[in-house]
Design an enzyme around this catalytic site. Structure first.
Site, PDB file in Angstrom:
ATOM      1  CB  CYS A 110      -0.947   0.012   1.199  1.00 35.06           C
ATOM      2  SG  CYS A 110      -2.033  -1.418   1.226  1.00 35.06           S
ATOM      3  CG  HIS A 250      -2.931   3.475   2.255  1.00 32.66           C
ATOM      4  ND1 HIS A 250      -3.500   3.143   1.040  1.00 32.66           N
ATOM      5  CD2 HIS A 250      -3.019   2.354   3.029  1.00 32.66           C
ATOM      6  CE1 HIS A 250      -3.895   1.889   1.084  1.00 32.66           C
ATOM      7  NE2 HIS A 250      -3.631   1.391   2.275  1.00 32.66           N
ATOM      8  CG  ASN A 280      -6.490  -0.811   1.470  1.00 33.52           C
ATOM      9  OD1 ASN A 280      -5.800  -0.377   0.540  1.00 33.52           O
ATOM     10  ND2 ASN A 280      -5.962  -1.330   2.565  1.00 33.52           N
TER      11      ASN A 280
HETATM   12  N1  COA Z   1     -18.693  -7.947   9.429  1.00 33.57           N
HETATM   13  C1  COA Z   1     -19.143  -8.196  10.657  1.00 33.57           C
HETATM   14  N2  COA Z   1     -18.352  -8.630  11.662  1.00 33.57           N
HETATM   15  C2  COA Z   1     -17.052  -8.793  11.392  1.00 33.57           C
HETATM   16  C3  COA Z   1     -16.515  -8.541  10.115  1.00 33.57           C
HETATM   17  C4  COA Z   1     -17.402  -8.113   9.114  1.00 33.57           C
HETATM   18  N3  COA Z   1     -16.980  -7.835   7.879  1.00 33.57           N
HETATM   19  N4  COA Z   1     -15.196  -8.783  10.154  1.00 33.57           N
HETATM   20  C5  COA Z   1     -14.893  -9.166  11.396  1.00 33.57           C
HETATM   21  N5  COA Z   1     -16.019  -9.183  12.154  1.00 33.57           N
HETATM   22  C6  COA Z   1     -16.160  -9.536  13.566  1.00 33.57           C
HETATM   23  C7  COA Z   1     -15.041 -10.435  14.034  1.00 33.57           C
HETATM   24  O1  COA Z   1     -15.348 -11.777  13.700  1.00 33.57           O
HETATM   25  C8  COA Z   1     -15.049 -10.180  15.507  1.00 33.57           C
HETATM   26  O2  COA Z   1     -16.075 -10.931  16.097  1.00 33.57           O
HETATM   27  P1  COA Z   1     -15.831 -11.722  17.478  1.00 33.57           P
HETATM   28  O3  COA Z   1     -15.493 -10.656  18.461  1.00 33.57           O
HETATM   29  O4  COA Z   1     -17.151 -12.365  17.681  1.00 33.57           O
HETATM   30  O5  COA Z   1     -14.710 -12.655  17.191  1.00 33.57           O
HETATM   31  C9  COA Z   1     -15.445  -8.720  15.623  1.00 33.57           C
HETATM   32  O6  COA Z   1     -16.027  -8.370  14.358  1.00 33.57           O
HETATM   33  C10 COA Z   1     -14.303  -7.792  15.922  1.00 33.57           C
HETATM   34  O7  COA Z   1     -13.230  -8.113  15.075  1.00 33.57           O
HETATM   35  P2  COA Z   1     -11.883  -7.314  15.115  1.00 33.57           P
HETATM   36  O8  COA Z   1     -10.988  -7.847  14.059  1.00 33.57           O
HETATM   37  O9  COA Z   1     -11.362  -7.244  16.484  1.00 33.57           O
HETATM   38  O10 COA Z   1     -12.444  -5.852  14.684  1.00 33.57           O
HETATM   39  P3  COA Z   1     -11.696  -4.501  14.592  1.00 33.57           P
HETATM   40  O11 COA Z   1     -12.395  -3.473  15.364  1.00 33.57           O
HETATM   41  O12 COA Z   1     -10.205  -4.642  14.787  1.00 33.57           O
HETATM   42  O13 COA Z   1     -11.914  -4.106  13.049  1.00 33.57           O
HETATM   43  C11 COA Z   1     -10.697  -4.154  10.977  1.00 33.57           C
HETATM   44  C12 COA Z   1     -11.423  -4.966  12.036  1.00 33.57           C
HETATM   45  C13 COA Z   1     -10.155  -5.125   9.940  1.00 33.57           C
HETATM   46  C14 COA Z   1     -11.666  -3.198  10.340  1.00 33.57           C
HETATM   47  C15 COA Z   1      -9.557  -3.358  11.659  1.00 33.57           C
HETATM   48  O14 COA Z   1      -8.792  -4.207  12.470  1.00 33.57           O
HETATM   49  C16 COA Z   1      -8.652  -2.719  10.657  1.00 33.57           C
HETATM   50  O15 COA Z   1      -9.055  -1.857   9.916  1.00 33.57           O
HETATM   51  N6  COA Z   1      -7.370  -3.104  10.651  1.00 33.57           N
HETATM   52  C17 COA Z   1      -6.421  -2.548   9.723  1.00 33.57           C
HETATM   53  C18 COA Z   1      -6.601  -3.191   8.397  1.00 33.57           C
HETATM   54  C19 COA Z   1      -5.897  -2.483   7.313  1.00 33.57           C
HETATM   55  O16 COA Z   1      -6.039  -1.290   7.195  1.00 33.57           O
HETATM   56  N7  COA Z   1      -5.156  -3.219   6.509  1.00 33.57           N
HETATM   57  C20 COA Z   1      -4.464  -2.713   5.393  1.00 33.57           C
HETATM   58  C21 COA Z   1      -3.291  -1.924   5.826  1.00 33.57           C
HETATM   59  S1  COA Z   1      -2.568  -1.197   4.432  1.00 33.57           S
END
Ligand code: COA
Length: 323
Positions: A110, A250, A280
């Site tokens: 990215c 980004h 993204n």
């Molecule tokens: N819809 C609904 N629920 C979802 C889901 C979706 N698309 N994806 C995950 N969940 C659930 C998980 O299963 C989890 O449930 P559980 O608590 O019952 O296990 C819950 O939501 C929380 O998951 P978690 O991963 O802790 O959520 P989060 O607040 O960290 O948000 C992201 C997840 C991916 C949005 C966040 O971590 C993020 O943006 N990370 C950075 C990713 C990124 O930018 N990557 C590229 C970098 S260049």
């Protein structure tokens, strides 16, 4: 200096509500609140990294009044090339008919466009190029696991292109900063599909062929590294955040963008955000946003813009550019 920009995205749009139809248990509310994404463009059968990159490149060449024969180098930043060999950049070179250009890829995920522009600036400084086409182009949805709701809601496809030329009359790159930390590679990677774990029916079935991500960990590192990158580029340019007219970060997650802006002490009305419409798009995200900002008048002559990115690797970096 950045002499012209262009962008391209597939016609097909998938809204958050559209995931239900493909059997993904999620909701518009969850995706919007956690990421800021409302919809993303998805490559159709006729789209490829080459076709999207070529369309974006033509827009940038037109804006810069440069023709394909004038390109000395083509740098494509991508993590999802059409083929593993040869480089996406040579496929783009052939599509454009840019016969004089040296063409190669930069894989910095990215942060790829920032690394690509930094390389372009180096080629120009070394005297081996005058006019460089830098493109960030991705079809990430083709390497996404469409059964994994943790990742498949995040990504989109598209391309953004920029023509980089020698700085003139105070316009150009005022500072550039790039860093990496390979010890964290497995927080965001594709375990199979390369030489060590080749693609096999098992790798497809168990999902190791697709992107794997530990979202929470990636989130923490992204916030920390984007903040570091803002500080370093501003320090190197000897500028305070007050002198920045626009930040183009980004577009991975609105909460990461907001945390970055807060750290840099820049109000959100000076931060370009289009994650709601693209998701993204990895290396394409910054140059797509840049082209939108150019074409809607958000960047005028003399404007000072801070670019900041973070991605798999991890890789991160920043640029301060005067337009
Ligand atoms: N819809 C609904 N629920 C979802 C889901 C979706 N698309 N994806 C995950 N969940 C659930 C998980 O299963 C989890 O449930 P559980 O608590 O019952 O296990 C819950 O939501 C929380 O998951 P978690 O991963 O802790 O959520 P989060 O607040 O960290 O948000 C992201 C997840 C991916 C949005 C966040 O971590 C993020 O943006 N990370 C950075 C990713 C990124 O930018 N990557 C590229 C970098 S260049």
């Amino acid at each position: 200096m950045i002499a012209g920009t262009g962008r391209s995205a597939p016609e097909r749009v998938l809204t958050n509500d559209g995931f239900a139809a493909i059997g993904i248990e999620t909701s518009d509310e969850w995706i919007r609140e956690r990421t800021g994404i409302r919809s993303r463009h998805i490559a159709g059968p006729a789209d490829s990294v080459t076709s999207l990159a070529a369309a974006a490149a033509r827009g940038a060449m037109e804006a810069a009044a440069v023709n394909a024969g004038e390109l000395d180098s083509i740098v494509v930043a991508t993590a999802s090339p059409d083929h593993l060999l040869p480089a996406a950049a040579v496929e783009l070179q052939a599509a454009l008919g840019a016969s004089r250009a040296a063409a190669f890829d930069v894989n910095a995920a990215c942060a790829g466009w920032i690394f690509g522009v930094t390389v372009a600036e180096g080629l120009i400084a070394a005297g081996s190029a005058e006019t460089v086409l830098v493109v960030g182009a991705e079809t990430l949805t083709r390497i996404t696991n469409w059964k994994d709701r943790n990742t498949c809601v995040l990504f989109g496809d598209g391309a953004g292109a920029s023509i980089v030329k020698r700085a003139s009359r105070g316009r150009g790159i005022l500072s550039a900063y790039t860093r990496s930390d390979g010890t964290l590679a497995k927080l965001l990677w594709r375990p199979a599909g390369g030489g060590v774990n080749p693609v096999t029916p098992e790798a497809l079935a168990d999902g190791t062929f697709w992107i794997h991500m530990q979202g929470r960990e990636v989130f923490k590192h992204a916030v920390r590294s984007m903040a570091d990158a803002c500080d370093r580029a501003l320090d190197a340019a000897k500028l305070s955040s007050d002198s920045i007219d626009l930040v183009i970060p980004h577009q991975a997650n609105i909460r990461i963008i907001e945390a970055t802006a807060k750290h840099a002490n820049v109000p959100m009305d000076k931060v370009y955000v289009n994650i709601d419409r693209y998701g993204n798009t990895s290396a394409a995200s910054i140059p797509i946003a840049l082209d939108e900002a150019m074409r809607t008048g958000r960047i005028g002559e003399g404007a000072t813009v801070l670019f900041v990115g973070f991605g798999a690797g991890f890789t991160w970096g920043s640029l301060v550019v005067r337009f």
